[in-house]
Design a protein around this motif. Structure first.
Motif, short mmCIF file in Angstrom:
data_model
loop_
_atom_site.label_atom_id
_atom_site.label_comp_id
_atom_site.label_asym_id
_atom_site.label_seq_id
_atom_site.Cartn_x
_atom_site.Cartn_y
_atom_site.Cartn_z
N VAL A 197 -8.38 1.78 -20.39
CA VAL A 197 -7.75 2.73 -21.31
C VAL A 197 -8.13 4.16 -20.92
CG1 VAL A 197 -7.65 3.52 -23.70
CG2 VAL A 197 -7.59 1.08 -23.19
N ALA A 198 -9.39 4.37 -20.59
CA ALA A 198 -9.83 5.70 -20.17
C ALA A 198 -9.14 6.12 -18.87
CB ALA A 198 -11.35 5.71 -19.99
N LYS A 199 -8.96 5.19 -17.96
CA LYS A 199 -8.26 5.49 -16.71
C LYS A 199 -6.81 5.86 -16.97
CE LYS A 199 -7.98 3.55 -12.08
NZ LYS A 199 -8.24 2.37 -11.27
N TYR A 200 -6.19 5.16 -17.90
CA TYR A 200 -4.82 5.49 -18.29
C TYR A 200 -4.75 6.89 -18.90
CZ TYR A 200 -0.54 5.61 -21.01
OH TYR A 200 0.66 5.98 -21.55
N ARG A 201 -5.70 7.19 -19.77
CA ARG A 201 -5.75 8.51 -20.41
C ARG A 201 -5.90 9.63 -19.38
NH1 ARG A 201 -3.64 8.81 -25.18
NH2 ARG A 201 -4.46 7.32 -26.62
N ASP A 202 -6.74 9.39 -18.37
CA ASP A 202 -7.03 10.44 -17.38
C ASP A 202 -5.95 10.59 -16.32
OD1 ASP A 202 -9.38 10.95 -18.70
OD2 ASP A 202 -10.61 9.74 -17.36
N TYR A 203 -5.41 9.46 -15.84
CA TYR A 203 -4.54 9.51 -14.66
C TYR A 203 -3.11 9.00 -14.89
CZ TYR A 203 -9.11 10.08 -12.57
OH TYR A 203 -10.36 10.52 -12.27
N GLY A 204 -2.82 8.46 -16.05
CA GLY A 204 -1.47 8.03 -16.33
C GLY A 204 -1.20 6.59 -15.94
N ILE A 205 0.06 6.20 -16.11
CA ILE A 205 0.47 4.81 -15.90
C ILE A 205 0.38 4.40 -14.43
CG2 ILE A 205 2.95 5.23 -15.62
CD1 ILE A 205 1.45 2.44 -17.75
N GLU A 206 0.54 5.35 -13.51
CA GLU A 206 0.48 5.03 -12.08
C GLU A 206 -0.89 4.49 -11.68
OE1 GLU A 206 1.49 8.19 -13.11
OE2 GLU A 206 3.60 7.64 -13.08
N ALA A 207 -1.94 4.98 -12.34
CA ALA A 207 -3.28 4.51 -12.03
C ALA A 207 -3.49 3.06 -12.43
CB ALA A 207 -4.32 5.39 -12.73
N ILE A 208 -2.72 2.59 -13.39
CA ILE A 208 -2.87 1.22 -13.87
C ILE A 208 -1.89 0.28 -13.16
CG2 ILE A 208 -2.78 -0.28 -15.92
CD1 ILE A 208 -5.02 1.83 -15.96
N SER A 209 -0.65 0.73 -13.00
CA SER A 209 0.38 -0.17 -12.49
C SER A 209 0.46 -0.23 -10.97
CB SER A 209 1.75 0.24 -13.05
OG SER A 209 2.09 1.52 -12.58
N GLY A 210 -0.12 0.72 -10.28
CA GLY A 210 -0.02 0.74 -8.83
C GLY A 210 -0.90 -0.29 -8.16
N ASN A 211 -0.60 -0.56 -6.91
CA ASN A 211 -1.42 -1.47 -6.12
C ASN A 211 -2.57 -0.67 -5.54
OD1 ASN A 211 -2.51 -3.44 -4.55
ND2 ASN A 211 -0.82 -3.56 -3.11
N HIS A 212 -3.78 -1.02 -5.89
CA HIS A 212 -4.95 -0.26 -5.47
C HIS A 212 -5.66 -0.90 -4.29
CE1 HIS A 212 -4.30 1.90 -9.16
NE2 HIS A 212 -4.34 0.77 -9.83
N TYR A 213 -5.07 -1.96 -3.77
CA TYR A 213 -5.73 -2.69 -2.70
C TYR A 213 -4.90 -2.51 -1.45
CZ TYR A 213 -7.73 -4.72 -6.84
OH TYR A 213 -8.33 -4.87 -8.06
N GLY A 214 -5.47 -1.90 -0.46
CA GLY A 214 -4.74 -1.69 0.78
C GLY A 214 -5.62 -2.02 1.96
N GLY A 215 -5.02 -2.29 3.05
CA GLY A 215 -5.77 -2.56 4.26
C GLY A 215 -5.49 -1.51 5.29
N ASN A 216 -5.97 -1.75 6.49
CA ASN A 216 -5.74 -0.89 7.62
C ASN A 216 -6.15 0.55 7.31
OD1 ASN A 216 -5.01 0.12 10.05
ND2 ASN A 216 -2.82 -0.10 9.79
N HIS A 217 -7.41 0.76 7.11
CA HIS A 217 -7.93 2.09 6.87
C HIS A 217 -8.37 2.74 8.17
CE1 HIS A 217 -7.70 1.64 2.59
NE2 HIS A 217 -8.33 0.48 2.68
N ARG A 218 -7.62 2.49 9.21
CA ARG A 218 -7.96 3.05 10.51
C ARG A 218 -7.62 4.53 10.53
NH1 ARG A 218 -5.03 -1.76 13.27
NH2 ARG A 218 -6.62 -3.35 13.00
N ASN A 219 -8.30 5.22 11.41
CA ASN A 219 -8.07 6.65 11.54
C ASN A 219 -6.87 6.96 12.44
OD1 ASN A 219 -10.39 7.62 10.06
ND2 ASN A 219 -11.57 6.61 11.65
N MET A 220 -6.55 6.03 13.33
CA MET A 220 -5.49 6.26 14.30
C MET A 220 -4.71 4.98 14.51
SD MET A 220 -7.49 8.05 17.36
CE MET A 220 -8.54 9.43 17.13
N SER A 221 -3.58 5.12 15.18
CA SER A 221 -2.82 3.94 15.55
C SER A 221 -3.46 3.32 16.80
CB SER A 221 -1.37 4.30 15.84
OG SER A 221 -1.30 5.10 17.01
N ILE A 222 -3.04 2.12 17.12
CA ILE A 222 -3.56 1.42 18.30
C ILE A 222 -3.27 2.22 19.56
CG2 ILE A 222 -3.38 -0.72 19.65
CD1 ILE A 222 -4.69 -1.25 17.02
N GLU A 223 -2.09 2.81 19.65
CA GLU A 223 -1.70 3.57 20.84
C GLU A 223 -2.55 4.81 21.00
OE1 GLU A 223 0.58 2.67 18.41
OE2 GLU A 223 1.32 0.91 19.49
N GLU A 224 -2.86 5.49 19.87
CA GLU A 224 -3.71 6.68 19.94
C GLU A 224 -5.13 6.31 20.37
OE1 GLU A 224 -1.72 9.52 16.52
OE2 GLU A 224 -3.09 7.91 15.91
#
Length: 157
Positions: A61-88
């Motif tokens: 509820v506090a997160k919703y109050r501070d950041y809105g519905i996007e903070a609750i409904s969005g996907n917060h889990y992502g992969g590939n936190h690389r700094n560059m592409s494979i080619e770079e």
């Protein structure tokens, strides 16, 4: 219910609409928690109905109050936190690969400096080793002695 947890009719409608449009199972549970809390259920009641801890309900509820519905409904889990592409990454490793193929000794510290300079920030050596592993590099070191070499006493005899 405490005044800081009162939801307006617009907020309740926004939460209900987000639940209708949502397709993510994880976000669905978070939105259900928010909806139950918005409709007047206590944190303990919401926790019993959804399987969340009462403290987690309050944090959502506090997160919703501070950041809105996007903070609750969005996907917060992502992969590939690389700094560059494979080619770079391959472009940065290319001069080192040429040197290694010529038989020169290539140190990880040199590669790390070049990579960090390209990225613009420092990083741990573990990340550099993962980059090298991703590109098929392996650690090759000469042995200090051959495993089948005879002992000094046998050689002198």
């Amino acid at each position: 219910m405490a005044s800081r947890y009162k939801f307006s009719e617009e907020e309740i409608k926004e939460i209900e609409q987000a639940r209708k449009e949502n397709k993510d199972k994880r976000a669905e549970v978070r939105l259900k928690v928010l909806e139950l809390r918005a409709k007047g259920a206590s944190a303990k009641e919401v926790a019993a109905a959804t399987g969340f801890h009462a403290g987690s309900v309050t944090r959502l509820v506090a997160k919703y109050r501070d950041y809105g519905i996007e903070a609750i409904s969005g996907n917060h889990y992502g992969g590939n936190h690389r700094n560059m592409s494979i080619e770079e990454e391959a472009a940065i490793l290319a001069p080192f690969k040429e040197r290694a193929e010529k038989g020169e000794l290539v140190e990880i510290s040199e590669i790390a400096r070049a990579y960090q300079q390209a990225v613009g920030h420092s990083m741990s050596s573990g990340q550099i080793y993962r980059v090298l592993h991703r590109h098929g590099w392996r650690k090759v070191m000469p042995r200090s002695r051959h495993p089948k070499k005879a002992s000094e006493e046998v050689i002198e005899a």
